[in-house]
Motif scaffolding. Structure first.
Motif, PDB file in Angstrom:
ATOM      1  N   ALA A 108       0.820  -1.212   0.000  1.00 21.82           N
ATOM      2  CA  ALA A 108       0.000   0.000   0.000  1.00 21.82           C
ATOM      3  C   ALA A 108       0.855   1.264   0.000  1.00 21.82           C
ATOM      4  CB  ALA A 108      -0.930  -0.002   1.214  1.00 21.82           C
ATOM      5  N   GLU A 109       2.011   1.198   0.682  1.00 20.16           N
ATOM      6  CA  GLU A 109       2.888   2.363   0.786  1.00 20.16           C
ATOM      7  C   GLU A 109       4.338   1.935   0.519  1.00 20.16           C
ATOM      8  OE1 GLU A 109       2.262   4.863   4.314  1.00 20.16           O
ATOM      9  OE2 GLU A 109       0.546   3.560   4.784  1.00 20.16           O
ATOM     10  N   PRO A 110       4.700   1.738  -0.744  1.00 20.84           N
ATOM     11  CA  PRO A 110       6.056   1.267  -1.066  1.00 20.84           C
ATOM     12  C   PRO A 110       7.154   2.171  -0.522  1.00 20.84           C
ATOM     13  CG  PRO A 110       4.638   1.148  -2.998  1.00 20.84           C
ATOM     14  CD  PRO A 110       3.879   1.898  -1.957  1.00 20.84           C
ATOM     15  N   SER A 111       6.856   3.439  -0.314  1.00 13.92           N
ATOM     16  CA  SER A 111       7.869   4.361   0.205  1.00 13.92           C
ATOM     17  C   SER A 111       8.324   4.011   1.609  1.00 13.92           C
ATOM     18  CB  SER A 111       7.321   5.795   0.190  1.00 13.92           C
ATOM     19  OG  SER A 111       6.191   5.904   1.045  1.00 13.92           O
ATOM     20  N   GLN A 112       7.574   3.152   2.290  1.00 14.27           N
ATOM     21  CA  GLN A 112       7.959   2.749   3.644  1.00 14.27           C
ATOM     22  C   GLN A 112       9.104   1.735   3.643  1.00 14.27           C
ATOM     23  OE1 GLN A 112       7.055   4.096   6.351  1.00 14.27           O
ATOM     24  NE2 GLN A 112       5.228   5.261   5.779  1.00 14.27           N
ATOM     25  N   MET A 113       9.379   1.117   2.503  1.00 13.05           N
ATOM     26  CA  MET A 113      10.529   0.200   2.429  1.00 13.05           C
ATOM     27  C   MET A 113      11.814   1.022   2.461  1.00 13.05           C
ATOM     28  SD  MET A 113       9.397  -2.839  -0.218  1.00 13.05           S
ATOM     29  CE  MET A 113       9.012  -1.768  -1.607  1.00 13.05           C
ATOM     30  N   GLN A 114      12.788   0.562   3.229  1.00 15.67           N
ATOM     31  CA  GLN A 114      14.003   1.336   3.441  1.00 15.67           C
ATOM     32  C   GLN A 114      15.180   0.765   2.654  1.00 15.67           C
ATOM     33  OE1 GLN A 114      14.362   3.059   7.482  1.00 15.67           O
ATOM     34  NE2 GLN A 114      12.840   1.542   8.100  1.00 15.67           N
ATOM     35  N   GLY A 115      16.296   1.467   2.699  1.00 19.16           N
ATOM     36  CA  GLY A 115      17.524   0.985   2.081  1.00 19.16           C
ATOM     37  C   GLY A 115      17.496   0.922   0.567  1.00 19.16           C
ATOM     38  N   LEU A 157       5.592  -5.281  -8.046  1.00 21.05           N
ATOM     39  CA  LEU A 157       5.642  -4.685  -6.723  1.00 21.05           C
ATOM     40  C   LEU A 157       5.528  -5.764  -5.645  1.00 21.05           C
ATOM     41  CD1 LEU A 157       5.710  -2.324  -4.769  1.00 21.05           C
ATOM     42  CD2 LEU A 157       3.237  -2.043  -5.112  1.00 21.05           C
ATOM     43  N   ALA A 158       4.638  -6.706  -5.842  1.00 13.09           N
ATOM     44  CA  ALA A 158       4.492  -7.792  -4.865  1.00 13.09           C
ATOM     45  C   ALA A 158       5.793  -8.572  -4.722  1.00 13.09           C
ATOM     46  CB  ALA A 158       3.349  -8.723  -5.270  1.00 13.09           C
ATOM     47  N   ARG A 159       6.463  -8.848  -5.847  1.00 11.55           N
ATOM     48  CA  ARG A 159       7.735  -9.575  -5.781  1.00 11.55           C
ATOM     49  C   ARG A 159       8.803  -8.727  -5.099  1.00 11.55           C
ATOM     50  NH1 ARG A 159       8.349 -14.615  -5.461  1.00 11.55           N
ATOM     51  NH2 ARG A 159       6.898 -14.903  -7.197  1.00 11.55           N
ATOM     52  N   ARG A 160       8.805  -7.425  -5.362  1.00 18.33           N
ATOM     53  CA  ARG A 160       9.764  -6.547  -4.688  1.00 18.33           C
ATOM     54  C   ARG A 160       9.543  -6.581  -3.170  1.00 18.33           C
ATOM     55  NH1 ARG A 160      12.529  -1.588  -5.717  1.00 18.33           N
ATOM     56  NH2 ARG A 160      12.966  -2.507  -7.755  1.00 18.33           N
ATOM     57  N   VAL A 161       8.295  -6.521  -2.753  1.00 21.94           N
ATOM     58  CA  VAL A 161       7.982  -6.539  -1.325  1.00 21.94           C
ATOM     59  C   VAL A 161       8.366  -7.878  -0.701  1.00 21.94           C
ATOM     60  CG1 VAL A 161       6.096  -6.487   0.368  1.00 21.94           C
ATOM     61  CG2 VAL A 161       6.176  -4.788  -1.477  1.00 21.94           C
ATOM     62  N   SER A 162       8.097  -8.986  -1.394  1.00 23.11           N
ATOM     63  CA  SER A 162       8.447 -10.294  -0.842  1.00 23.11           C
ATOM     64  C   SER A 162       9.959 -10.464  -0.759  1.00 23.11           C
ATOM     65  CB  SER A 162       7.820 -11.428  -1.661  1.00 23.11           C
ATOM     66  OG  SER A 162       8.444 -11.595  -2.912  1.00 23.11           O
ATOM     67  N   ASP A 163      10.696  -9.929  -1.727  1.00 22.85           N
ATOM     68  CA  ASP A 163      12.161  -9.956  -1.665  1.00 22.85           C
ATOM     69  C   ASP A 163      12.649  -9.182  -0.436  1.00 22.85           C
ATOM     70  OD1 ASP A 163      12.439 -11.446  -3.991  1.00 22.85           O
ATOM     71  OD2 ASP A 163      12.818  -9.706  -5.269  1.00 22.85           O
ATOM     72  N   TYR A 164      12.068  -8.014  -0.234  1.00 24.05           N
ATOM     73  CA  TYR A 164      12.462  -7.170   0.895  1.00 24.05           C
ATOM     74  C   TYR A 164      12.158  -7.859   2.227  1.00 24.05           C
ATOM     75  CZ  TYR A 164      12.511  -2.940   3.878  1.00 24.05           C
ATOM     76  OH  TYR A 164      12.760  -2.005   4.855  1.00 24.05           O
ATOM     77  N   LEU A 165      10.945  -8.387   2.341  1.00 29.68           N
ATOM     78  CA  LEU A 165      10.539  -9.033   3.584  1.00 29.68           C
ATOM     79  C   LEU A 165      11.330 -10.307   3.869  1.00 29.68           C
ATOM     80  CD1 LEU A 165       6.652  -8.727   3.769  1.00 29.68           C
ATOM     81  CD2 LEU A 165       8.256  -8.314   5.621  1.00 29.68           C
ATOM     82  N   GLU A 208      11.629   3.397  -7.430  1.00 33.73           N
ATOM     83  CA  GLU A 208      10.828   3.028  -8.608  1.00 33.73           C
ATOM     84  C   GLU A 208       9.681   2.079  -8.281  1.00 33.73           C
ATOM     85  OE1 GLU A 208      13.511   1.449 -11.477  1.00 33.73           O
ATOM     86  OE2 GLU A 208      14.582   3.337 -11.765  1.00 33.73           O
ATOM     87  N   ALA A 209       9.482   1.740  -6.997  1.00 37.80           N
ATOM     88  CA  ALA A 209       8.463   0.749  -6.649  1.00 37.80           C
ATOM     89  C   ALA A 209       7.059   1.240  -6.976  1.00 37.80           C
ATOM     90  CB  ALA A 209       8.561   0.395  -5.172  1.00 37.80           C
ATOM     91  N   GLU A 210       6.808   2.525  -6.794  1.00 39.35           N
ATOM     92  CA  GLU A 210       5.461   3.035  -7.027  1.00 39.35           C
ATOM     93  C   GLU A 210       5.065   2.986  -8.500  1.00 39.35           C
ATOM     94  OE1 GLU A 210       5.011   6.811  -5.202  1.00 39.35           O
ATOM     95  OE2 GLU A 210       5.199   6.025  -3.161  1.00 39.35           O
ATOM     96  N   ALA A 211       6.053   2.899  -9.391  1.00 38.77           N
ATOM     97  CA  ALA A 211       5.759   2.813 -10.832  1.00 38.77           C
ATOM     98  C   ALA A 211       5.597   1.373 -11.307  1.00 38.77           C
ATOM     99  CB  ALA A 211       6.875   3.500 -11.619  1.00 38.77           C
ATOM    100  N   MET A 212       5.788   0.400 -10.431  1.00 37.42           N
ATOM    101  CA  MET A 212       5.722  -1.010 -10.826  1.00 37.42           C
ATOM    102  C   MET A 212       4.271  -1.477 -10.927  1.00 37.42           C
ATOM    103  SD  MET A 212       8.733  -2.698  -8.471  1.00 37.42           S
ATOM    104  CE  MET A 212      10.452  -2.297  -8.768  1.00 37.42           C
ATOM    105  N   ASP A 213       4.062  -2.474 -11.795  1.00 33.55           N
ATOM    106  CA  ASP A 213       2.737  -3.079 -11.827  1.00 33.55           C
ATOM    107  C   ASP A 213       2.556  -3.938 -10.578  1.00 33.55           C
ATOM    108  OD1 ASP A 213       3.929  -5.633 -12.246  1.00 33.55           O
ATOM    109  OD2 ASP A 213       3.816  -5.399 -14.418  1.00 33.55           O
ATOM    110  N   GLU A 214       1.352  -4.473 -10.399  1.00 35.48           N
ATOM    111  CA  GLU A 214       1.012  -5.176  -9.163  1.00 35.48           C
ATOM    112  C   GLU A 214       1.918  -6.372  -8.898  1.00 35.48           C
ATOM    113  OE1 GLU A 214      -3.042  -6.897  -6.974  1.00 35.48           O
ATOM    114  OE2 GLU A 214      -2.953  -6.719  -9.164  1.00 35.48           O
ATOM    115  N   ALA A 215       2.188  -7.157  -9.939  1.00 33.62           N
ATOM    116  CA  ALA A 215       2.995  -8.368  -9.767  1.00 33.62           C
ATOM    117  C   ALA A 215       4.440  -8.030  -9.417  1.00 33.62           C
ATOM    118  CB  ALA A 215       2.946  -9.220 -11.027  1.00 33.62           C
TER     119      ALA A 215
END
Length: 404
Positions: A352-359, A373-381, A364-371
């Motif tokens: 919901a708020e990609p800007s909250q991911m650090q480091g 972005l989800a993979r970026r978040v899962s990589d981060y987590l 560029e996360a906010e410009a990503m499509d849904e899939a």
């Protein structure tokens, strides 16, 4: 790499069995690099793995019990080191390449999330529409893309043999001999399309040594940690044929031994029985199947480095006991349910708020499509340690569950 160099570092081909993986015949790397004058390709892989960020993070990731429950429970790092030690014992006994064996053992858990399988379940639910989440596939992503330390490539640029061992240590993933349950994870298929890993064939005996060592380590040490946590008592081991017989043996020989030493004697014998069984079983299979070279291993009709049928049933019995008495115990289940909720909370907030991911992860996360972005978040987590995940949850939410 020239033969004189191999001789100088004590790894002449004559030291290896003919069915071992020869470092001089490595199939190379995705990004070609000059040979090292002092290390084989597999020694180089091992060193890169040990010096990686992902390896250091294992220190603060859950194996079974979260860190807050005590300093002496195993973490992903201590488990990984124990797996590596057992795997090297197999390599030495069977004259396999010890460095390749160790490299695969050391990298096999890189993709695990914070809070162990609880975190993985949470991420898989959230990623189900986008190909799911699998810790083995995530390990591959880490060593081929997410580690960013080298000037000329992303990842660690490991050799073909280490990558195939990481991906296929449990057996072929495609074709009639596949041992993979269900669909092959998308990240593995995507990388295989770029750099084929022969997913329809077995990996080397070195990879198979790492796989069985993982089973031996957690079957034994999760019993140890379960005793330490008070979830099981020493006499409960009598329910198990293997551990129970060892308990009787130790008590008969040392009738006045205190419980702490008794537990240690049981665990060391438990590992030894399993290791000796695997060596004997493997030697039989190598002879029965006429295995003469590493290519025979890859095209074999079955896993070659494994338990005997009798020990395999004893290991399954131990695993059933651990699920019933440790992994699914009310106290462990309660903590893991809270941990799952914590990881899901973080996933939803970052999407919901990609800007909250650090480091730099939000770039560029906010410009990503849904899939994507989800993979970026899962990589981060998935790269988070337990403690960092908790601190992030406290930063982003008003209430964070106590993982006790």
């Amino acid at each position: 790499m020239s033969d004189p160099i191999f001789a100088a570092i004590g790894l002449g081909r004559s030291a290896l069995a003919p069915f071992a993986c020869d470092p001089a015949a490595s199939r190379g790397r995705l990004f070609p690099e000059p040979d090292s004058p002092t290390r084989t390709p597999f020694q180089r892989d091992r060193d890169r793995i040990v010096h990686s960020t992902a390896f250091r993070r294992l220190k603060h990731k859950t194996q079974v019990f979260v860190a807050y429950e005590g300093d002496h429970f195993r973490t992903r790092l201590t488990h990984t080191i124990e797996v590596s030690q057992i795997a090297r014992a197999f390599a030495r006994a069977l004259r396999l390449d010890e460095d390749l064996t160790e490299a695969i053992a050391l990298v096999h858990d890189f993709g695990h999330t914070p809070f162990g399988h609880a975190g993985e379940r949470a991420l898989h639910r959230r990623m189900e529409r986008f190909g799911g989440f699998d810790h083995n596939a995530q390990s591959l992503r880490i060593v081929t893309a997410l580690e960013r330390r080298y000037a000329e490539f992303d990842g660690l640029n490991l050799s073909f043999e280490t990558l195939e061992g990481l991906v296929k240590h449990n057996g072929p993933m495609l074709g009639p001999r596949s041992t993979w349950p269900g669909e092959v994870p998308r990240p593995i298929l995507e990388f295989d399309a770029r750099y084929p890993l022969d997913l329809d064939r077995f990996a080397t005996l070195e990879a198979q040594a790492a796989a069985i060592s993982d089973d031996i380590a957690y079957n034994t040490h999760d019993l140890d940690d379960g005793l330490r946590a008070g979830l099981i008592e020493l006499d409960d081991l009598r329910e198990l044929e293997l551990a129970g017989s060892i308990l009787r043996e130790v008590r008969a020989r040392y009738p006045t031994l205190d419980d702490a030493r008794t537990v240690h004697e049981i665990m060391r014998r438990h590992i030894t029985r399993m290791v000796e069984d695997v060596i004997a079983s493997t030697l039989r299979r190598l002879e029965e199947d006429g295995i003469e070279m590493v290519e025979d291993v890859r095209t074999a009709g079955r896993t070659l480095l494994c338990f005997s049928p009798e020990m395999d049933e004893l290991a399954r019995d131990t695993k059933r006991f651990l699920f019933a008495r440790v992994y699914r115990s009310p106290s462990v289940s309660r903590v893991m349910m809270r941990a799952e909720g914590l990881v899901e909370d973080l996933f939803q907030r970052y999407v919901a708020e990609p800007s909250q991911m650090q480091g730099g992860w939000s770039r560029e996360a906010e410009a990503m499509d849904e899939a994507r972005l989800a993979r970026r978040v899962s990589d981060y987590l998935s790269g988070m340690t337990d403690s960092y995940a908790v601190s992030e949850h406290r930063r982003l939410f008003d209430a964070t569950p106590e993982l006790r």
